[in-house]
Design a protein around this motif. Structure first.
Motif, PDB file in Angstrom:
ATOM      1  N   SER A  28       0.793  -1.226   0.000  1.00  0.00           N
ATOM      2  CA  SER A  28       0.000   0.000   0.000  1.00  0.00           C
ATOM      3  C   SER A  28       0.830   1.283   0.000  1.00  0.00           C
ATOM      4  O   SER A  28       0.270   2.369  -0.176  1.00  0.00           O
ATOM      5  N   GLU A  29       2.145   1.186   0.202  1.00  0.00           N
ATOM      6  CA  GLU A  29       2.992   2.384   0.175  1.00  0.00           C
ATOM      7  C   GLU A  29       4.041   2.322  -0.925  1.00  0.00           C
ATOM      8  O   GLU A  29       4.367   3.330  -1.540  1.00  0.00           O
ATOM      9  N   SER A  30       4.587   1.153  -1.150  1.00  0.00           N
ATOM     10  CA  SER A  30       5.590   0.959  -2.187  1.00  0.00           C
ATOM     11  C   SER A  30       5.609  -0.523  -2.538  1.00  0.00           C
ATOM     12  O   SER A  30       4.738  -1.273  -2.105  1.00  0.00           O
ATOM     13  N   ALA A  31       6.612  -0.936  -3.288  1.00  0.00           N
ATOM     14  CA  ALA A  31       6.654  -2.321  -3.737  1.00  0.00           C
ATOM     15  C   ALA A  31       6.604  -3.312  -2.584  1.00  0.00           C
ATOM     16  O   ALA A  31       5.959  -4.363  -2.682  1.00  0.00           O
ATOM     17  N   THR A  32       7.262  -2.996  -1.477  1.00  0.00           N
ATOM     18  CA  THR A  32       7.342  -3.962  -0.376  1.00  0.00           C
ATOM     19  C   THR A  32       7.004  -3.375   0.982  1.00  0.00           C
ATOM     20  O   THR A  32       7.159  -4.060   2.001  1.00  0.00           O
ATOM     21  N   ASN A  33       6.545  -2.138   1.040  1.00  0.00           N
ATOM     22  CA  ASN A  33       6.245  -1.499   2.321  1.00  0.00           C
ATOM     23  C   ASN A  33       4.781  -1.085   2.388  1.00  0.00           C
ATOM     24  O   ASN A  33       4.222  -0.591   1.412  1.00  0.00           O
ATOM     25  N   GLY A  34       4.195  -1.277   3.576  1.00  0.00           N
ATOM     26  CA  GLY A  34       2.831  -0.808   3.759  1.00  0.00           C
ATOM     27  C   GLY A  34       2.027  -1.725   4.643  1.00  0.00           C
ATOM     28  O   GLY A  34       2.554  -2.584   5.362  1.00  0.00           O
ATOM     29  N   ILE A  35       0.732  -1.541   4.595  1.00  0.00           N
ATOM     30  CA  ILE A  35      -0.184  -2.200   5.509  1.00  0.00           C
ATOM     31  C   ILE A  35      -0.160  -3.716   5.367  1.00  0.00           C
ATOM     32  O   ILE A  35      -0.361  -4.445   6.345  1.00  0.00           O
ATOM     33  N   TRP A  36       0.095  -4.218   4.155  1.00  0.00           N
ATOM     34  CA  TRP A  36       0.102  -5.662   3.979  1.00  0.00           C
ATOM     35  C   TRP A  36       1.216  -6.312   4.794  1.00  0.00           C
ATOM     36  O   TRP A  36       0.981  -7.222   5.574  1.00  0.00           O
ATOM     37  N   HIS A  37       2.450  -5.842   4.592  1.00  0.00           N
ATOM     38  CA  HIS A  37       3.583  -6.449   5.287  1.00  0.00           C
ATOM     39  C   HIS A  37       3.580  -6.140   6.783  1.00  0.00           C
ATOM     40  O   HIS A  37       3.982  -6.982   7.593  1.00  0.00           O
ATOM     41  N   ARG A  38       3.132  -4.955   7.163  1.00  0.00           N
ATOM     42  CA  ARG A  38       3.164  -4.577   8.581  1.00  0.00           C
ATOM     43  C   ARG A  38       2.074  -5.256   9.392  1.00  0.00           C
ATOM     44  O   ARG A  38       2.250  -5.555  10.564  1.00  0.00           O
ATOM     45  N   GLU A  39       0.922  -5.483   8.776  1.00  0.00           N
ATOM     46  CA  GLU A  39      -0.251  -5.904   9.553  1.00  0.00           C
ATOM     47  C   GLU A  39      -0.953  -7.136   9.001  1.00  0.00           C
ATOM     48  O   GLU A  39      -1.105  -8.143   9.698  1.00  0.00           O
ATOM     49  N   LEU A  40      -1.374  -7.087   7.762  1.00  0.00           N
ATOM     50  CA  LEU A  40      -2.317  -8.085   7.271  1.00  0.00           C
ATOM     51  C   LEU A  40      -1.691  -9.459   7.074  1.00  0.00           C
ATOM     52  O   LEU A  40      -2.361 -10.482   7.284  1.00  0.00           O
ATOM     53  N   LEU A  41      -0.438  -9.504   6.677  1.00  0.00           N
ATOM     54  CA  LEU A  41       0.215 -10.794   6.481  1.00  0.00           C
ATOM     55  C   LEU A  41       0.292 -11.597   7.772  1.00  0.00           C
ATOM     56  O   LEU A  41       0.350 -12.819   7.754  1.00  0.00           O
ATOM     57  N   HIS A  42       0.264 -10.887   8.908  1.00  0.00           N
ATOM     58  CA  HIS A  42       0.376 -11.547  10.206  1.00  0.00           C
ATOM     59  C   HIS A  42      -0.979 -11.684  10.905  1.00  0.00           C
ATOM     60  O   HIS A  42      -1.037 -12.070  12.068  1.00  0.00           O
ATOM     61  N   ARG A  43      -2.046 -11.367  10.216  1.00  0.00           N
ATOM     62  CA  ARG A  43      -3.375 -11.434  10.806  1.00  0.00           C
ATOM     63  C   ARG A  43      -3.763 -12.887  11.090  1.00  0.00           C
ATOM     64  O   ARG A  43      -3.547 -13.772  10.260  1.00  0.00           O
ATOM     65  N   PRO A  44      -4.346 -13.169  12.265  1.00  0.00           N
ATOM     66  CA  PRO A  44      -4.764 -14.539  12.571  1.00  0.00           C
ATOM     67  C   PRO A  44      -5.826 -15.032  11.587  1.00  0.00           C
ATOM     68  O   PRO A  44      -6.591 -14.262  11.022  1.00  0.00           O
ATOM     69  N   GLY A  45      -5.857 -16.351  11.425  1.00  0.00           N
ATOM     70  CA  GLY A  45      -6.851 -16.964  10.562  1.00  0.00           C
ATOM     71  C   GLY A  45      -6.254 -17.444   9.260  1.00  0.00           C
ATOM     72  O   GLY A  45      -5.060 -17.333   9.006  1.00  0.00           O
ATOM     73  N   ARG A  46      -7.108 -17.985   8.413  1.00  0.00           N
ATOM     74  CA  ARG A  46      -6.678 -18.561   7.144  1.00  0.00           C
ATOM     75  C   ARG A  46      -6.338 -17.456   6.140  1.00  0.00           C
ATOM     76  O   ARG A  46      -7.000 -16.416   6.089  1.00  0.00           O
ATOM     77  N   LEU A  47      -5.319 -17.693   5.337  1.00  0.00           N
ATOM     78  CA  LEU A  47      -4.919 -16.745   4.293  1.00  0.00           C
ATOM     79  C   LEU A  47      -5.154 -17.372   2.928  1.00  0.00           C
ATOM     80  O   LEU A  47      -4.667 -18.475   2.642  1.00  0.00           O
ATOM     81  N   LEU A 228     -17.812   3.147  -4.509  1.00  0.00           N
ATOM     82  CA  LEU A 228     -16.810   3.291  -3.463  1.00  0.00           C
ATOM     83  C   LEU A 228     -15.545   3.861  -4.091  1.00  0.00           C
ATOM     84  O   LEU A 228     -14.725   3.130  -4.655  1.00  0.00           O
ATOM     85  N   GLY A 229     -15.426   5.174  -4.052  1.00  0.00           N
ATOM     86  CA  GLY A 229     -14.290   5.837  -4.675  1.00  0.00           C
ATOM     87  C   GLY A 229     -12.996   5.569  -3.928  1.00  0.00           C
ATOM     88  O   GLY A 229     -12.988   5.354  -2.714  1.00  0.00           O
ATOM     89  N   ILE A 230     -11.904   5.588  -4.662  1.00  0.00           N
ATOM     90  CA  ILE A 230     -10.580   5.368  -4.087  1.00  0.00           C
ATOM     91  C   ILE A 230      -9.762   6.636  -4.239  1.00  0.00           C
ATOM     92  O   ILE A 230      -9.687   7.218  -5.331  1.00  0.00           O
ATOM     93  N   THR A 231      -9.152   7.062  -3.138  1.00  0.00           N
ATOM     94  CA  THR A 231      -8.361   8.291  -3.152  1.00  0.00           C
ATOM     95  C   THR A 231      -6.911   8.086  -2.741  1.00  0.00           C
ATOM     96  O   THR A 231      -6.111   8.995  -2.870  1.00  0.00           O
ATOM     97  N   ARG A 232      -6.574   6.884  -2.253  1.00  0.00           N
ATOM     98  CA  ARG A 232      -5.194   6.657  -1.804  1.00  0.00           C
ATOM     99  C   ARG A 232      -4.953   5.162  -1.631  1.00  0.00           C
ATOM    100  O   ARG A 232      -5.878   4.370  -1.458  1.00  0.00           O
ATOM    101  N   ARG A 233      -3.699   4.779  -1.674  1.00  0.00           N
ATOM    102  CA  ARG A 233      -3.313   3.416  -1.344  1.00  0.00           C
ATOM    103  C   ARG A 233      -3.604   3.131   0.135  1.00  0.00           C
ATOM    104  O   ARG A 233      -3.490   4.012   0.978  1.00  0.00           O
ATOM    105  N   GLY A 234      -3.968   1.915   0.418  1.00  0.00           N
ATOM    106  CA  GLY A 234      -4.244   1.527   1.789  1.00  0.00           C
ATOM    107  C   GLY A 234      -5.616   1.922   2.301  1.00  0.00           C
ATOM    108  O   GLY A 234      -5.908   1.730   3.476  1.00  0.00           O
ATOM    109  N   GLN A 235      -6.459   2.466   1.437  1.00  0.00           N
ATOM    110  CA  GLN A 235      -7.792   2.899   1.855  1.00  0.00           C
ATOM    111  C   GLN A 235      -8.636   1.714   2.296  1.00  0.00           C
ATOM    112  O   GLN A 235      -8.657   0.666   1.661  1.00  0.00           O
TER     113      GLN A 235
END
Length: 239
Positions: A28-47, A228-235
């Protein structure tokens, strides 16, 4: 259920006990930085990780490394992806148009595309969510002879008719609104919502052209569809 825009055509869907990411290209911020790597990849449950085709802006081989974080990750890929290098030893479900993956949380049915690969109809928590992949009316009418772009359009309308025959209504649709097509860049999404009743529409595949993508809201209102309009990455959006 929560929908998070990552970038381009990449989204994450967050539900009770699962996380689903489709057509990951960049975080959500760059090729390898952002909400996915910081938070969602480590979220409990099935992926679940879905990729609609092998184009680099829809399939990033980095996703294969996520198995180190989530050993039970479920990969659901278009069958053309299995021809890529580096997938030896990777357990994945490969789908062609018309095929289905299903478990206790998720059902995925593959529909067609007007480029390579497939599009995804995902059913979870009683909702029908559609991600178009590269399904669109890629008419390029500003650059092509009419006979050529009319042929592209016929292919799109045929795929649209197949989807329309299978569903009465879609709760959420993620679909290209791509200004590179020129003056008629909204033609495909207009045809889509004109034929298939759609509860909520989310634009994608527009690079950084947020204003042009969000201009499709007027058409959605005319069809009774929530845009649902989009205005930024990570919305983040509640769906």
């Amino acid at each position: 259920m929560e929908l998070i825009y990552l970038y381009h055509s990449g989204f994450a869907l967050l539900g009770e006990g699962y996380t689903l990411v489709v057509d990951y290209f960049e975080d959500s911020e760059s090729a390898t930085n952002g909400i996915w790597h910081r938070e969602l990849l480590h979220r409990p449950g099935r992926l679940y990780v879905l990729s609609s085709h092998s184009h680099a802006d829809h399939f990033n081989p980095e996703i294969l490394k996520w198995k180190a974080e989530k050993p039970d990750v479920v990969f659901v890929f278009s069958r053309d992806i299995c021809q890529l290098k580096g997938l030896a030893g990777i357990e994945a479900v490969y789908l062609d148009k018309g095929e289905v993956y299903e478990d206790d949380l998720l059902r995925v049915r593959a529909f067609g595309s007007t480029d390579i690969g497939i599009s995804f109809l995902m059913e979870m928590e009683g909702k029908k969510v559609f991600h178009a992949g590269d399904l669109n009316n890629w008419h390029w009418m500003d650059e092509s002879e009419e006979s050529e772009w009319r042929g592209y359009e016929r292919h799109f309308l045929q795929e649209l008719a197949t989807l329309s025959a299978a569903v009465e209504r879609l709760d959420v649709v993620m679909f290209p609104v791509d200004p590179r097509l020129g003056r008629e860049y909204m033609r495909g999404p207009r045809q889509f919502i004109g034929q298939i009743p759609t509860g909520k529409f989310v634009p994608m595949h527009f690079d950084e052209a947020y204003d042009l993508a969000n201009a499709f809201e007027k058409d959605c209102r005319a069809h009774g569809t929530v845009f649902l309009g989009i205005t930024r990455r990570g919305q983040r959006m509640i769906i």
